[in-house]
Design an enzyme around this catalytic site. Structure first.
Site, PDB file in Angstrom:
ATOM      1  CD  GLN A  39      36.904   5.682 -23.364  1.00  0.00           C
ATOM      2  OE1 GLN A  39      35.808   4.997 -22.801  1.00  0.00           O
ATOM      3  NE2 GLN A  39      37.897   5.939 -22.640  1.00  0.00           N
ATOM      4  CG  ASN A  73      40.938   4.951 -22.177  1.00  0.00           C
ATOM      5  OD1 ASN A  73      40.053   4.571 -21.398  1.00  0.00           O
ATOM      6  ND2 ASN A  73      40.777   4.463 -23.539  1.00  0.00           N
ATOM      7  N   GLY A 112      40.722  10.391 -19.147  1.00  0.00           N
ATOM      8  CA  GLY A 112      41.240  11.615 -19.000  1.00  0.00           C
ATOM      9  C   GLY A 112      40.395  12.594 -18.851  1.00  0.00           C
ATOM     10  CG  HIS A 113      36.740  12.494 -17.091  1.00  0.00           C
ATOM     11  ND1 HIS A 113      35.441  11.779 -16.580  1.00  0.00           N
ATOM     12  CD2 HIS A 113      36.574  11.983 -18.630  1.00  0.00           C
ATOM     13  CE1 HIS A 113      34.795  11.080 -17.547  1.00  0.00           C
ATOM     14  NE2 HIS A 113      35.606  11.221 -18.702  1.00  0.00           N
ATOM     15  CG  ASP A 158      39.555  13.997 -26.047  1.00  0.00           C
ATOM     16  OD1 ASP A 158      39.718  13.422 -24.589  1.00  0.00           O
ATOM     17  OD2 ASP A 158      39.801  13.386 -26.904  1.00  0.00           O
ATOM     18  CE  LYS A 170      33.360  11.781 -21.621  1.00  0.00           C
ATOM     19  NZ  LYS A 170      34.035  12.139 -22.615  1.00  0.00           N
TER      20      LYS A 170
END
Length: 423
Positions: free
Chosen positions: A222, A38, A40-41, A13, A16
């Site tokens: 991640q 998973n 989440g970008h 988080d 990136k």
């Protein structure tokens, strides 16, 4: 021309997606080398927000975008993101998916959720997207790969073989309904029809791009402290986000990489369970959470904010061979007149260390050693370069550089693509 790796230097988080989107403007190929849906970008371009779980961030820029063999792919999620992109006027034609990437199957998602629920207070805090079980089947050599979608007979055989075991687990251990062969096979045959044009030998594609002198950007999902081998185990992801995994996750040699850009927030957050030495108290942490909108892109879960942890960040620099840093969300700290920075850990035996503990029990029971630094108390909207930052903000950036012996080349002062300052 060698490739550049962008790696998360904390617990994920870090922003990136935004940094990759920025660097994609000067890249020819953008590749994702590990993780599942998973990630989440979040990318904001011209006021429009894109939230990717599976797609590489470079797709917004229209660059050839690769999902490497190190990823696990949920075809339903991937196709939904592709459809959304097309509806918003962006082409998905540049996407290429490795035939060697493994598929997330319906039983992986079911088992992920059931296993977490069964663990109770000992649960890891997964996103319950089936990623861990998919990687487990890959390691057990019983996984189903993207290339299996291309042969209907092989696909059905592999689904039937898997269901003989997985349905036993679901029904007898977890008391859940079994999956039917025809239902699963029918769904995945439809996925196969749509994904067939995008499946490619991505290792060869990237190798040819490098041989042709093209600029290749490799992004991880991640962050370092969630790495399966080097993270805060067992509260980790099921793959290797560290920069070294870019080679195996894409299929290129280590000599092709000469730059590693680490991405870190000006503070730190983590999601889910696990020890967190520099965690803020809820009063300050709540302010940071709202100012930084620290909620999971994929799950919506609130993140746990903490003061910048230089011990953990120094560890990330060492593990990844980070050559420069992008420090994001510096603007969030503008609300504070005084800041704290974790410069060491006090271990259970009373000793202090500036190095990340090698043993889990030491990390779980260590206490942070904080240093107080001045805040700047003013907005950063009008800054056009790092030199324009308020004196205290510049001093904060220089503290990070001095402690880590690495340059901070980019500083994030907002969510949009253009809100990044360079030296």
């Amino acid at each position: 021309m060698p490739a550049k790796v962008v790696v998360g230097a904390q617990w994920g988080d870090e922003g990136k997606g935004k940094i990759v989107d920025l660097l994609a403007q000067e890249s020819d190929v953008v590749c994702r080398y590990q993780g599942g849906p998973n990630a989440g970008h979040t990318v904001i371009v011209d006021g429009e927000t894109f939230k990717f779980r599976q797609l590489p961030s470079g797709i917004v820029s229209g660059k050839p975008s690769v999902l490497g063999n190190g990823c696990v792919v949920d075809p339903e999620v991937l196709l939904a993101e592709m459809d959304d992109l097309e509806e918003r006027g962006l082409s998905t034609e540049p996407l290429k998916v490795s035939g060697n990437a493994h598929l997330i199957m319906p039983w992986h998602i079911a088992l992920d959720g059931a296993s977490e629920k069964r663990l109770g207070k000992l649960q890891i805090g997964t996103t319950r997207r089936g990623i861990g079980p998919a990687y487990a089947d890959k390691a057990a050599r019983i996984g189903i790969r993207v290339q299996d979608l291309l042969d209907q007979k092989i696909l059905r055989q592999k689904i039937e073989t898997a269901l003989a075991e997985k349905n036993t687990w679901l029904t007898r251990i977890y008391g859940m309904e079994p999956f039917e062969l025809e239902d699963v096979a029918g769904r995945y045959e439809e996925f196969a029809r749509r994904l067939r044009p995008f499946v490619a030998d991505t290792s060869l594609l990237v190798d040819r791009a490098l041989r042709d002198g093209k600029r290749v950007l490799l992004e991880g999902a991640q962050g370092t402290l969630l790495d399966l081998d080097h993270g805060t185990y067992p509260f980790v992801t099921s793959s290797n986000p560290v920069a070294g995994a870019a080679c195996t996750g894409i299929g290129i040699g280590p000599t092709r990489i000469d730059e590693v850009l680490g991405v870190a927030k000006a503070y730190v957050t983590r999601v889910g369970e696990g020890p967190f030495p520099s965690e803020m108290d809820e009063g300050v942490g709540g302010r940071v959470r709202e100012l930084g909108q620290e909620y999971g892109t994929v799950t919506g879960r609130s993140r746990r904010p903490g003061w910048l942890d230089l011990v953990a960040l120094r560890y990330a620099v060492r593990l990844n061979g980070i050559t420069s840093l992008a420090l994001t969300k510096l603007d969030v700290l503008s609300d504070f007149d005084e800041l704290q920075v974790c410069v060491g850990y006090r271990l259970p035996d009373g000793t202090e260390t500036a190095d990340f503990p090698a043993h889990q029990s030491d990390f779980h029971h260590c206490e942070p050693v904080f240093e107080r630094v001045a805040g700047w108390g003013e907005r950063l909207d009008d800054c056009s370069s790092v030199a324009d930052l308020p004196a205290a903000a510049r001093a904060y950036v220089e503290l990070v550089e001095r402690e880590l012996d690495v340059t901070v080349d980019l500083v994030g002062t907002g969510a949009a693509r253009e809100q990044v300052l360079a030296r």
